[in-house]
Design an enzyme around this catalytic site. Structure first.
Site, PDB file in Angstrom:
ATOM      1  N   ASP A 199      50.253  -7.995  68.301  1.00  0.00           N
ATOM      2  CA  ASP A 199      51.250  -9.004  68.678  1.00  0.00           C
ATOM      3  C   ASP A 199      51.495  -9.712  67.362  1.00  0.00           C
ATOM      4  O   ASP A 199      50.635 -10.459  66.881  1.00  0.00           O
ATOM      5  CB  ASP A 199      50.692  -9.968  69.721  1.00  0.00           C
ATOM      6  CG  ASP A 199      51.751 -10.969  70.149  1.00  0.00           C
ATOM      7  OD1 ASP A 199      52.382 -11.579  69.255  1.00  0.00           O
ATOM      8  OD2 ASP A 199      51.964 -11.143  71.358  1.00  0.00           O
ATOM      9  N   HIS A 200      52.651  -9.466  66.750  1.00  0.00           N
ATOM     10  CA  HIS A 200      52.773  -9.885  65.350  1.00  0.00           C
ATOM     11  C   HIS A 200      52.761 -11.407  65.178  1.00  0.00           C
ATOM     12  O   HIS A 200      52.529 -11.898  64.083  1.00  0.00           O
ATOM     13  CB  HIS A 200      53.982  -9.223  64.666  1.00  0.00           C
ATOM     14  CG  HIS A 200      55.306  -9.839  65.011  1.00  0.00           C
ATOM     15  ND1 HIS A 200      55.921  -9.628  66.205  1.00  0.00           N
ATOM     16  CD2 HIS A 200      56.133 -10.641  64.309  1.00  0.00           C
ATOM     17  CE1 HIS A 200      57.079 -10.286  66.240  1.00  0.00           C
ATOM     18  NE2 HIS A 200      57.232 -10.911  65.083  1.00  0.00           N
TER      19      HIS A 200
ATOM     20  N   HIS B 242      54.312 -13.133  72.692  1.00  0.00           N
ATOM     21  CA  HIS B 242      54.235 -14.016  71.525  1.00  0.00           C
ATOM     22  C   HIS B 242      53.960 -15.485  71.886  1.00  0.00           C
ATOM     23  O   HIS B 242      53.041 -16.105  71.346  1.00  0.00           O
ATOM     24  CB  HIS B 242      55.536 -13.966  70.720  1.00  0.00           C
ATOM     25  CG  HIS B 242      55.956 -12.582  70.317  1.00  0.00           C
ATOM     26  ND1 HIS B 242      55.058 -11.568  70.075  1.00  0.00           N
ATOM     27  CD2 HIS B 242      57.184 -12.039  70.093  1.00  0.00           C
ATOM     28  CE1 HIS B 242      55.715 -10.467  69.735  1.00  0.00           C
ATOM     29  NE2 HIS B 242      57.005 -10.723  69.740  1.00  0.00           N
TER      30      HIS B 242
END
Ligand code: BG6
Length: 480
Positions: free
Chosen positions: A176-177, A239
């Site tokens: 999950d950047h 996010h």
């Protein structure tokens, strides 16, 4: 960490994600000297490309402002190569392995990192083929996978059950950047490294927490993908919820990956499912001046789509620390700004001596221009007792002007190289997050009479948003 002579394979090497994020991040790590010594990077995808085309494509998003960087890019490209093949047949993976073995030469232990920059419909066959055909006999392998991890609890579990017999949780890195972003990584330090924040971090002092994600552009031809997911699945269930857990979790026993993730799961499990009463959804319309298209104008969007491009969702956490405090997640495309921030609004000070003194707010600006600032009241200097709202301001650009803020993908790929799972999503965490969102997502899918409110492209969102937020005690005039 991965030892010298390791191999990194980028699956989906001809795609957008690889070109825009994965390869530039690998190049960044190369420039900082953080890739394993003598590493080789292999691209794999269906597209037939010769070496020159491949190199041109993967470097198209890399900037080379100086001669040194240009030289480094040449060195980097010399470490890369490409193999084309299908995602669902042995043949391609067998030639991939042959190619990898040639690069490895005569080493005793082989270490391979597979980065799957792939559409979700090929996740499972590729993971299976990698295990069957490309897993080293001695040494080890890891796979990095990218969202979407399903579209609800059942499909996410299906993906899990398909992956887990072949890859262990220890070998899987779910990206999950947002967890790689500098300011998100700072949250635990801010909270647990500063006594004065820690002391006020609870329902006695915090009135609400707002996590906002704004993008100033619409789907721009990406509507085919977006329409299947919508803003809630695209950025909120993953996010923004990740940011929420970092803000809300209890102090972990240590900074080890398992201790951190245990606490994240605990806080997610204390969150009730979303109540439709606590949600607003919207979809963008043409801009007021008519120059920007509506969501429905995007040729890749199915006609009459009810897909939300905006949502505000109020969530609660049923534990001693947070019971009753609204956590407001707000996200939208085609809004008035590019901004991601967390706004912790504190309660009013006890009334009596002050009339209408604004509340304190702690703001973490995740992007652009990372900053931490506190809105606080102070006496206006001079022969007056007037108060003024001012800011204790830690803007990174000013305070840390000589330090470079890494890209999220650089930080995360480095973690995967080092075998550190702290900033990756664990299976039970994924499950817990889908549990909170799934009933509401199904309710939206099934009730065709629920249509998102229209808002003009470039606006703040649906018109009644402010009243909605105010009904949860959020005081907007505090913004200043
Ligand atoms: C992606 C979403 O996961 O995150 C995109 O699919 C979104 O729709 C993007 O634009 C936002 O990431 P960032 O790093 O630009 O804030």
């Amino acid at each position: 960490p991965l030892p010298p002579n390791s191999i990194i394979v980028v699956l989906g090497a001809s795609g957008d994600l690889a070109k825009k994020k994965t390869y530039p991040a690998l190049f960044g790590l190369y420039r900082y000297g953080l890739l394993p010594k003598n590493v080789k990077i292999v691209g794999y995808a269906r597209t037939k490309m010769d070496d020159a085309d491949y190199k041109k494509r993967i470097s198209s998003y890399m900037k080379t402002p100086t001669e040194t960087i240009e030289t480094q890019l040449k060195e980097f490209l010399a470490m890369t190569s490409y193999v084309s093949g299908q995602y669902d047949q042995d043949e391609g993976f067998i030639s991939l392995t042959k190619h990898i073995e040639e690069l490895e030469g005569d080493v005793e232990e082989r270490y391979r990192l597979f980065y799957m920059a792939l559409p979700p419909n090929v996740f499972i066959p590729v993971a299976q083929h990698l295990k069957k055909n490309c897993y080293p006999k001695s040494g080890g392998a890891r796979i990095i996978i990218e969202k979407p991890f399903g579209h609800d609890l059942a499909s996410s579990r299906e993906l899990q059950t398909a992956l887990q017999p072949i890859w262990t949780e220890d070998e899987i890195f779910r990206i999950d950047h947002y967890l790689g972003k500098e300011m998100v990584k700072n949250i635990l330090i801010l909270r647990f490294g500063n006594e004065f924040f820690g002391a006020a971090w609870n329902k006695n002092h915090v009135s609400s927490v707002q996590i906002t994600f704004k993008e100033p552009f619409g789907t721009e031809g990406r509507g085919g993908y977006f329409d299947q997911f919508g803003i809630i699945r695209d950025v909120m269930q993953n996010h923004l919820l990740q940011v929420l857990t970092m803000i809300a979790m209890e102090r972990p026993v240590s900074f080890s990956a398992e201790d951190i993730r245990d606490e994240k799961v605990r806080v997610l499990r204390a969150m009730p499912i979303i109540d439709p009463k606590n949600v607003v959804i919207g979809q963008y319309d043409k801009s007021l001046d008519g120059t920007k298209p509506s969501y429905q104008d995007d040729a890749t969007v199915p006609k009459g789509s009810r897909c939300p491009t905006f949502a505000a969702i109020v969530m609660y956490i049923k534990n001693d620390r947070w019971d009753g405090v609204p956590f407001i997640l707000k996200a939208g495309k085609a809004l008035d700004a590019a901004k991601v921030e967390v706004r912790v609004q504190f309660k009013d000070v006890t009334s009596g001596i002050f009339k209408d003194i604004p509340r304190n707010e702690l703001v973490l600006r995740i992007q652009p221009d990372e900053a931490v600032y506190v809105k606080m009241n102070t006496k206006l200097p001079g022969l007056t007792m007037k108060t003024s709202v001012t800011e204790l301001d830690l803007t990174y650009k000013r305070r840390f002007s000589d330090l470079k803020i890494p890209e999220a993908y650089e930080a995360l790929i480095l973690d995967a190289i080092n075998g550190d799972h702290s900033n990756f999503v664990r299976d039970d965490e994924l499950d817990a997050s889908w549990k909170i969102f799934t009933p509401f997502l199904h309710y939206l899918d099934e009730n065709t009479d629920i249509v998102p409110a229209k808002y003009p492209y470039g606006s703040r969102g649906p018109a009644f948003l402010d009243d909605f937020l105010a009904s949860y005690g959020y005081a907007r005039e505090q913004h200043g």
